[in-house]
Design a protein around this motif. Structure first.
Motif, PDB file in Angstrom:
ATOM      1  N   ARG A 225      13.339  31.892 -41.617  1.00 39.81           N
ATOM      2  CA  ARG A 225      14.692  32.310 -41.238  1.00 39.81           C
ATOM      3  C   ARG A 225      14.863  32.012 -39.750  1.00 39.81           C
ATOM      4  NH1 ARG A 225      14.886  38.356 -43.394  1.00 39.81           N
ATOM      5  NH2 ARG A 225      13.014  38.427 -42.128  1.00 39.81           N
ATOM      6  N   TRP A 226      14.927  30.751 -39.417  1.00 41.61           N
ATOM      7  CA  TRP A 226      14.957  30.366 -38.005  1.00 41.61           C
ATOM      8  C   TRP A 226      16.190  30.895 -37.293  1.00 41.61           C
ATOM      9  CZ3 TRP A 226      10.380  29.249 -36.852  1.00 41.61           C
ATOM     10  CH2 TRP A 226       9.556  28.521 -37.715  1.00 41.61           C
ATOM     11  N   ALA A 227      17.323  30.913 -38.011  1.00 43.38           N
ATOM     12  CA  ALA A 227      18.582  31.344 -37.364  1.00 43.38           C
ATOM     13  C   ALA A 227      18.462  32.795 -36.877  1.00 43.38           C
ATOM     14  CB  ALA A 227      19.739  31.206 -38.346  1.00 43.38           C
TER      15      ALA A 227
ATOM     16  N   ILE B 179      16.206  33.015 -33.802  1.00 46.19           N
ATOM     17  CA  ILE B 179      16.838  32.533 -32.568  1.00 46.19           C
ATOM     18  C   ILE B 179      17.912  33.511 -32.104  1.00 46.19           C
ATOM     19  CG2 ILE B 179      18.319  30.702 -31.650  1.00 46.19           C
ATOM     20  CD1 ILE B 179      16.629  28.785 -33.437  1.00 46.19           C
ATOM     21  N   ILE B 180      18.666  34.039 -33.077  1.00 49.44           N
ATOM     22  CA  ILE B 180      19.714  35.008 -32.695  1.00 49.44           C
ATOM     23  C   ILE B 180      19.082  36.222 -32.010  1.00 49.44           C
ATOM     24  CG2 ILE B 180      21.339  36.708 -33.634  1.00 49.44           C
ATOM     25  CD1 ILE B 180      22.156  34.542 -35.665  1.00 49.44           C
TER      26      ILE B 180
END
Lengths: 475, 480
Positions: free
Chosen positions: B77-79, B82-83
């Motif tokens: 879940r890269w997003a 990063i968030i």
């Protein structure tokens, strides 16, 4: 000593506290539960005088202040404030009617013990400052001085209603109050800090501001509780000038509590000395300074030899006075005490002989002390035991006991119930001797034993009349 | 001497100590002189924090393992990862800029900050005042669909501003912590409601001053028993008093209607003109088209004028001897008595003046609602009003305004948090978290500004130059 001076002083010197008192304290007694803080105290504060109330710590000075300014209700006694020329007859009349105060023409009588604290400042015009400064720290210097003019401004603003509507009377009064505040800020050198919060000022400035604030209430009598405490010598000198100025320009009488002898001796016209809630001396600075009772109580002389010496010196001064000679007075008390401690070794050798030839009781005691059972004229072997090794006997009590010929542990150990009672009566100790088991302690110590307390004394953990450590203290 | 105590190392080198002291005095100005430096440092600091968050969160956020047939399945879940780093970066940056910036300003040259703060206050006050004057028309013009809702909210906020200003006299100026202020709000509301429903000739404008007087009277009644109390005891007794009033209202059925409350309270009129449709109404008289919003605008201006009057009178009283005595009482009661101030009367006037404004606001509340019951006057109301005063900064008038907008407006705003569903998923019901978010926001504000949003005090009299007094000097009075 003081008495002889009183008699020799011509009546025309105008001692204000005898002829024209602004404040009269009569038979003032203040008890807190079982503790009598002030006992049957009477004194006068002369109009336009600077009167100092001095005494060792815990002597009851601040209690007297709190009674005068209404923060305490005295247990007994009458405190009268006079405005203008007031006859004694007038005071008696007011007292009898049960009124708090009465004003007839220019003369006003205020019975302070009957008045709530804020009316004492408002009506009787007695202002005070506090030992631990009580300024409105979050308000500016100017605001502090305006708050002090509250009552006048309240009347001028028709108790806020007129002021809310902006009536001219209030505007004028507000202007006058600003001018008064500025005048006092100039006097105490705080004009450039007018808009700074009072809590930001340095200590000395806070003391000055507190005096200025109480002066803004237009007092007839200004009561200052240790105004010079914490001030450096330069600030003390400025304070002297300020007090002299207040007395000279505003005619305000000043009553102050002070520990700084320099301030007291320099500016006071009249000094009242308290010890254990009782007045031990009353007179001008000169008379009080040389009163042996004052020296003994106030300076806490810590060896019987020293009392001896002081008394001898006083006798000489008295003789000199009697001869009409000028005695140099540049030696103030603290220096005198210092000189004595230096001369100690010599004095010790001389002590026994002196003590024998001239019994201590007659000299040191204020009133000729009644001899106690088993009392000696002088300590055996020339040197008494260190009585402060008994828990409950401090240097002052030791001196009092010595004055009654009690020098040794075995003497106390031999006390019967009647003797204990006699000692208690004299020392004004209600049951303390019994409670603290002096006799039992003395028995142990007389045998050369040790109590927990005496061990601590020997270690030097407790202030004792004998300096130095070890059992040598009981030599 | 003090430098000896705090800096023993300085004693041996007086010259060095002198230099050090000068450096110390000069130091607070450095960050202000070189803001770029502090920004760079803040960004670096935030980057480090984000990196740490990234490292720590890698296995929790970026990689997730689920049980799948034949073993574990890794989902990434890269997003989200990063968030989370961006949020940490932004948050850290905001904290360091806000806090460091605040500290540098506080420790900096006193005169600069002292001049800047009141300048900001008056400037902000004027803008808010101008906006408040045109507020109803602003909403009618720009939000024609939701104008009624917004004006209603503005009326509510304005009521709390007035209550806050009233309580500010008691708590902020006189320093007497009052946890039962809602009692006077209730007395005002019930005075008007009962007078108006029992006597036909008594309308809003006659009842308003009566309600104020009655509430002031009750303020004095409360004042007497608490005169001798200090600290926590004062707070507890005022709290009890607030509850007593509410319980009496609840149980005295014959007089107050008990839990049924009082209904049919008349609406205010404009010189006899009612805001009704048809003949003789406000719209008919002025030849306008009838719109129910007119009544809301009228109500808004009533509470606006009442609130402004409260403010003007309070500001005026502050500069009068009585107001100064209130503040002196907060600073030191014993010193007050030594200066001949009757502290009993001073406390009573503070209580009754504050109560009077509470009563006026209460009668406005009654006429706006048309129905009142004891339910409206619970302890929570007292707590909210007190929170407004404390959050705004004790004694600060503009602080109360800001705090009211933040608190009352914020609670209402949190009712419409539909946008949060986009983040937390459609199962998320934001209204359930309303009070939690609100509570967290309050905690954060108090951490950031422990003495309230506007904590400095303006002197009531000025000789030459107006200087704000820092909160550290100002006493808080009894019960804090």
């Amino acid at each position: 000593m003081a008495d002889t001076k009183d008699m020799t002083a011509p009546a025309s010197t105008g001692r204000a506290w005898e002829n024209d008192a602004v404040l009269t304290v009569e038979h003032l007694t203040m008890r807190f539960g079982g503790l009598t803080a002030v006992n049957d105290l009477s004194f006068n504060v002369g109009r336009g005088d600077i009167t100092a109330l001095i005494g060792p710590n815990g002597a009851g000075k601040t209690t007297v202040f709190n009674c005068v300014t209404g923060f305490y209700k005295p247990t007994e006694g009458r405190i009268t404030m006079r405005h203008g020329k007031v006859s004694n007859d007038f005071i008696e009349r007011v007292t009898d009617t049960g009124e708090r105060y009465r004003v007839e023409g220019n003369a006003g009588v205020y019975l302070l013990e009957r008045m709530p604290d804020f009316t004492i400042s408002d009506k009787a015009k007695v202002a005070r400052t506090f030992q631990n400064i009580r300024l409105f720290a979050g308000m500016t210097v100017l605001e502090n001085l305006l708050v002090a003019q509250h009552n006048r401004l309240m009347v001028a603003s028709n108790f806020t209603f007129g002021g809310l509507l902006g009536l001219p009377g209030y505007r004028k009064a507000r202007q006058a109050s600003m001018e008064k505040a500025i005048y006092w800020m100039e006097r105490v050198n705080l004009l450039d800090r007018a808009d700074d919060p009072a809590g930001d000022l340095p200590y000395g400035a806070q003391r000055r501001l507190e005096i200025a604030r109480s002066m803004c209430t237009d007092p007839h009598l200004l009561c200052l509780d240790e105004p010079a405490a914490g001030l450096n010598p330069r600030e003390s000198a400025e304070l002297n000038d300020l007090l002299q100025f207040i007395r000279r320009e505003h005619g305000t009488s000043i009553l102050l509590i002070e520990h700084d002898m320099g301030v007291v001796m320099e500016i006071s016209d009249h000094v009242v000395v308290l010890d254990y809630g009782e007045k031990i001396s009353d007179g001008d600075a000169e008379a009080v300074r040389n009163d042996p009772k004052v020296i003994a109580a106030y300076l806490g002389v810590d060896d019987e030899e020293e009392i001896e010496e002081i008394l001898e010196e006083d006798a000489e001064i008295a003789k000199a006075h009697a001869r009409g000679e000028e005695v140099s007075d540049d030696v103030v008390m603290p220096e005198k005490a210092k000189a004595k401690s230096k001369a100690k070794p010599k004095a010790k050798k001389a002590a026994p002989a002196k003590a024998r030839s001239e019994p201590v009781p007659a000299a040191a005691g204020a009133t000729p002390a009644p001899a106690m059972a088993g009392g000696l004229n002088a300590p055996r072997d020339g040197k008494g035991d260190n009585l402060t090794r008994i828990k409950g006997i401090g240097p002052i009590n030791e001196k009092k006991l010595n004055a009654h010929g009690i020098f040794h542990f075995d003497q106390i150990a031999a006390w019967k119930a009647a003797d204990v009672k006699q000692a208690e009566d004299y020392l004004a100790f209600d049951g303390r001797i019994k409670r603290e088991e002096w006799v039992k302690q003395a028995k142990t110590l007389a045998k050369g034993g040790d109590t927990d307390f005496s061990k601590r004394v020997d270690k030097g953990a407790v202030p004792s009349s004998r300096s130095g450590k070890g059992k040598g203290g009981s030599k | 001497m003090s430098s000896n105590d705090t800096q023993p190392a300085d004693v041996n080198h007086p010259e060095g100590a002198q230099i050090k002291r000068e450096e110390r005095l000069a130091a607070p100005n450095l960050p202000a002189d070189d803001p770029a430096n502090s920004y760079a440092a803040a960004i670096k600091d935030a980057a480090i924090a984000a990196l740490l968050a990234g490292v720590l969160g890698f296995f929790f956020l970026a990689i997730r393992t689920d049980i799948a047939p034949g073993g574990l399945e890794v989902t990434t879940r890269w997003a989200l990862w990063i968030i989370s780093m961006i949020v940490v970066f932004g948050g850290r940056l905001a904290i360091s800029l806000f806090f460091r910036g605040g500290k540098a300003k506080g420790a900096g040259n006193k005169v600069v900050s002292a001049v800047a703060v009141p300048g900001l206050g008056t400037w902000l006050g004027r803008i808010l005042f101008a906006f408040a004057v045109i507020l109803p028309f602003f909403f009618v013009y720009f939000f024609p669909g939701r104008d009624r809702q917004f004006i209603d909210l503005a009326i509510l906020i304005m009521t709390y501003i007035m209550l806050g200003w009233g309580l500010n006299i008691v708590v902020g100026l006189a320093g007497l912590l009052d946890l039962g202020y809602v009692a006077f709000y209730a007395v005002g509301a019930y005075s008007f409601a009962l007078l108006a429903t029992h006597f036909d000739f008594i309308g809003f404008w006659i009842a308003l001053p009566l309600a104020g007087i009655l509430a002031a009277f009750w303020g004095m009644i409360l004042g007497f028993p608490v005169l001798r109390l200090r600290g926590d005891y004062l707070a507890i007794v005022t709290l009890a008093f607030g509850e007593i009033i509410r319980v009496v209202l609840l149980n005295w059925y014959e007089f107050t209607g008990g839990p049924d409350g009082v209904s049919g309270i008349p609406k205010p009129t404009l010189f006899g003109l009612e805001f009704t449709r048809g003949e003789g109404g406000f719209a008919d008289f002025f030849g306008l088209e009838y719109d129910s919003i007119q009544r809301f605008i009228f109500l808004y201006y009533i509470i606006f004028i009442l609130a402004i009057a409260t403010n003007l009178i309070t500001m005026r009283l502050r500069k009068m001897p009585i107001g100064r005595a209130w503040e002196a009482l907060r600073e030191d009661e014993i010193a007050c008595r030594s200066l001949g101030i009757n502290t009993t009367n001073t406390k009573l006037t503070a209580f009754s003046t504050g109560a009077m404004f509470g009563g006026l606001a209460g009668s406005f509340f009654a006429t706006r609602q048309g129905f009142i019951s004891p339910e409206s006057f619970t302890f929570l109301e007292s707590a909210i009003i007190l929170a407004i005063v404390v959050l705004g900064g004790l004694g600060s008038q503009i602080g109360v305004v800001i705090a009211s907008i933040v608190m009352i407006g914020g609670i209402e705003l949190l009712r419409n948090l539909d946008f949060l569903q986009a983040i937390f998923g459609s199962n998320f019901d934001p209204t359930q978290y309303r009070m939690l978010i609100f509570g967290l926001a309050m905690v954060l504000i108090m951490v950031w500004k422990p003495r309230g949003l506007i904590s400095s005090r303006n002197p009531s009299a000025i000789y030459k130059e107006k200087k704000a007094i820092g909160a550290d000097m100002v006493a808080q009075g009894e019960g804090h």
